[in-house]
Motif scaffolding. Structure first.
Motif, PDB file in Angstrom:
ATOM      1  N   ALA A 157      73.745  77.939 -18.330  1.00  0.00           N
ATOM      2  CA  ALA A 157      72.435  77.485 -18.778  1.00  0.00           C
ATOM      3  C   ALA A 157      71.885  76.515 -17.740  1.00  0.00           C
ATOM      4  O   ALA A 157      72.643  75.886 -16.991  1.00  0.00           O
ATOM      5  N   ILE A 158      70.577  76.381 -17.683  1.00  0.00           N
ATOM      6  CA  ILE A 158      69.947  75.509 -16.693  1.00  0.00           C
ATOM      7  C   ILE A 158      69.831  74.098 -17.249  1.00  0.00           C
ATOM      8  O   ILE A 158      69.325  73.885 -18.351  1.00  0.00           O
ATOM      9  N   GLY A 159      70.319  73.118 -16.463  1.00  0.00           N
ATOM     10  CA  GLY A 159      70.285  71.732 -16.886  1.00  0.00           C
ATOM     11  C   GLY A 159      69.252  70.896 -16.158  1.00  0.00           C
ATOM     12  O   GLY A 159      68.833  69.838 -16.626  1.00  0.00           O
ATOM     13  N   TYR A 160      68.850  71.364 -14.975  1.00  0.00           N
ATOM     14  CA  TYR A 160      67.806  70.683 -14.207  1.00  0.00           C
ATOM     15  C   TYR A 160      67.034  71.720 -13.405  1.00  0.00           C
ATOM     16  O   TYR A 160      67.615  72.682 -12.886  1.00  0.00           O
ATOM     17  N   GLN A 219      56.537  69.920 -15.041  1.00  0.00           N
ATOM     18  CA  GLN A 219      57.590  68.939 -15.242  1.00  0.00           C
ATOM     19  C   GLN A 219      58.958  69.606 -15.095  1.00  0.00           C
ATOM     20  O   GLN A 219      59.147  70.732 -15.549  1.00  0.00           O
ATOM     21  N   PRO A 220      59.909  68.907 -14.488  1.00  0.00           N
ATOM     22  CA  PRO A 220      61.239  69.499 -14.376  1.00  0.00           C
ATOM     23  C   PRO A 220      61.998  69.411 -15.691  1.00  0.00           C
ATOM     24  O   PRO A 220      61.884  68.427 -16.430  1.00  0.00           O
ATOM     25  N   LEU A 221      62.758  70.440 -15.987  1.00  0.00           N
ATOM     26  CA  LEU A 221      63.731  70.379 -17.075  1.00  0.00           C
ATOM     27  C   LEU A 221      64.854  69.452 -16.632  1.00  0.00           C
ATOM     28  O   LEU A 221      65.350  69.568 -15.509  1.00  0.00           O
ATOM     29  N   MET A 222      65.252  68.516 -17.511  1.00  0.00           N
ATOM     30  CA  MET A 222      66.351  67.621 -17.170  1.00  0.00           C
ATOM     31  C   MET A 222      67.032  67.150 -18.443  1.00  0.00           C
ATOM     32  O   MET A 222      66.459  66.422 -19.237  1.00  0.00           O
ATOM     33  N   MET A 237      78.941  76.816 -17.948  1.00  0.00           N
ATOM     34  CA  MET A 237      78.474  76.250 -16.698  1.00  0.00           C
ATOM     35  C   MET A 237      77.017  75.797 -16.835  1.00  0.00           C
ATOM     36  O   MET A 237      76.189  76.527 -17.377  1.00  0.00           O
ATOM     37  N   ILE A 238      76.726  74.584 -16.371  1.00  0.00           N
ATOM     38  CA  ILE A 238      75.360  74.076 -16.329  1.00  0.00           C
ATOM     39  C   ILE A 238      74.860  74.163 -14.891  1.00  0.00           C
ATOM     40  O   ILE A 238      75.554  73.733 -13.956  1.00  0.00           O
ATOM     41  N   GLU A 251      71.697  62.733  -5.334  1.00  0.00           N
ATOM     42  CA  GLU A 251      71.717  61.819  -6.484  1.00  0.00           C
ATOM     43  C   GLU A 251      71.732  62.590  -7.792  1.00  0.00           C
ATOM     44  O   GLU A 251      72.486  62.267  -8.724  1.00  0.00           O
ATOM     45  N   MET A 252      70.908  63.640  -7.887  1.00  0.00           N
ATOM     46  CA  MET A 252      70.851  64.446  -9.106  1.00  0.00           C
ATOM     47  C   MET A 252      72.176  65.187  -9.315  1.00  0.00           C
ATOM     48  O   MET A 252      72.701  65.249 -10.441  1.00  0.00           O
ATOM     49  N   GLN A 253      72.726  65.739  -8.251  1.00  0.00           N
ATOM     50  CA  GLN A 253      74.011  66.429  -8.353  1.00  0.00           C
ATOM     51  C   GLN A 253      75.093  65.484  -8.845  1.00  0.00           C
ATOM     52  O   GLN A 253      75.883  65.826  -9.732  1.00  0.00           O
ATOM     53  N   THR A 254      75.130  64.283  -8.292  1.00  0.00           N
ATOM     54  CA  THR A 254      76.184  63.328  -8.628  1.00  0.00           C
ATOM     55  C   THR A 254      76.131  62.902 -10.085  1.00  0.00           C
ATOM     56  O   THR A 254      77.176  62.825 -10.754  1.00  0.00           O
TER      57      THR A 254
END
Length: 292
Positions: A157-160, A219-222, A237-238, A251-254
């Motif tokens: 699924a998509i998380g960002y 807007q981004p999904l987050m 898995m996200i 930064e987003m990955q971390t």
């Protein structure tokens, strides 16, 4: 429905990342991901070799829209890649799926272009050779749970990410520059960095590639705050989708990877989200509200 029970172990909660270009790839920490999706781009073999050194999964991404003439070019690009060095290929339409299945011996991942939104779709695709899928971002957590209970394959699924809203052959910006030809799309100064503003002042980014225009959400999904809920609905898995981002990728990955692996607290995640909101609005998509 109580999603708080039977929390999935960190070792079973994976993170995948999709990038759009080499600049984005160079910002990744390969050690902090489980799978990476790479488009057909310059220096792709060196990128694949780098991922392999970390013993991580690497999948090749094929464009969502492919014309008949494009398959000849696609074959040439794929022939430059040693298929034994990759784990699979990501497809977004049935034509490309059939082409890859018939020609190459590799795993196939079905992306959101296949619009997978029920168990019947999952069973059909599995029976025809797909090993993992990205479920439709229009599904709620409860709907995801109902699908994933069959345990037929690995679910992503998509998380960002800025989700694509529309694909079109027409280029809206051709009206601005009075362009009536596809010949110069790849060199056009309007192919990226522009968008369409709606009545509320929200800007929907446009990207022109391979004579196809993609319109992205404003807007981004987050949903980093809600990873436990999404994983516990049956997701394996996200995925983080990087499209036109040029910075902030590491930064987003971390933040996603560390929270997924319980290396940081929820308070730290909330603090990150609060700071992020100060510079950009975000959306939680349909996970908790469904399609209105």
């Amino acid at each position: 429905f109580d999603f708080t029970n039977d929390i999935k172990e960190p070792s079973k909660r994976k993170i995948s990342i999709s990038i759009n270009n080499k600049v984005q790839f160079d910002q990744l920490d390969i050690g902090k991901l489980d799978r990476v999706y790479i488009p057909l781009m310059d220096d792709i073999n060196n990128c694949i070799n780098k991922v392999n050194k970390y013993n991580k999964e690497v999948y090749i991404t094929i464009d969502r829209i492919i014309g008949n003439k494009d398959f000849i070019q696609l074959e040439g690009e794929l022939d430059k890649i040693d298929m034994s060095n990759i784990n699979g290929i990501r497809v977004s339409n049935l034509g490309v799926f059939k082409y890859i299945k018939d020609k190459y011996s590799t795993n196939i991942h079905g992306d959101i272009g296949l619009n997978i939104f029920n168990s019947s779709s999952v069973k059909l695709l599995k029976n025809h050779g797909i090993q993992s899928i990205t479920l439709s971002p229009e599904l709620t957590c409860k709907q995801i749970s109902n699908i994933s209970n069959n345990h037929l394959m690995n679910y992503e699924a998509i998380g960002y990410g800025y989700l694509p809203l529309m694909k079109m052959k027409h280029c809206p910006l051709s009206l601005v520059k009075e362009c009536d030809t596809y010949a110069a799309c790849e060199k056009c100064n309007f192919r990226e960095g522009f968008g369409i503003k709606d009545r509320k002042g929200m800007i929907f980014r446009l990207e022109r590639k391979a004579q196809t225009t993609t319109l992205y959400n404003s807007q981004p999904l987050m949903v980093v705050e809600h990873l436990d809920v999404i994983y516990n609905s049956g997701i394996d898995m996200i995925r983080l989708d990087f499209t036109f981002e040029k910075e902030g990728i590491s930064e987003m990955q971390t933040i996603f990877y560390d929270y997924c692996n319980m290396k940081i607290s929820k308070d730290q995640v909330k603090s990150f989200v609060k700071k992020y909101r100060e510079k950009s609005a975000i959306t939680k998509g349909h996970y908790f509200r469904g399609v209105l």
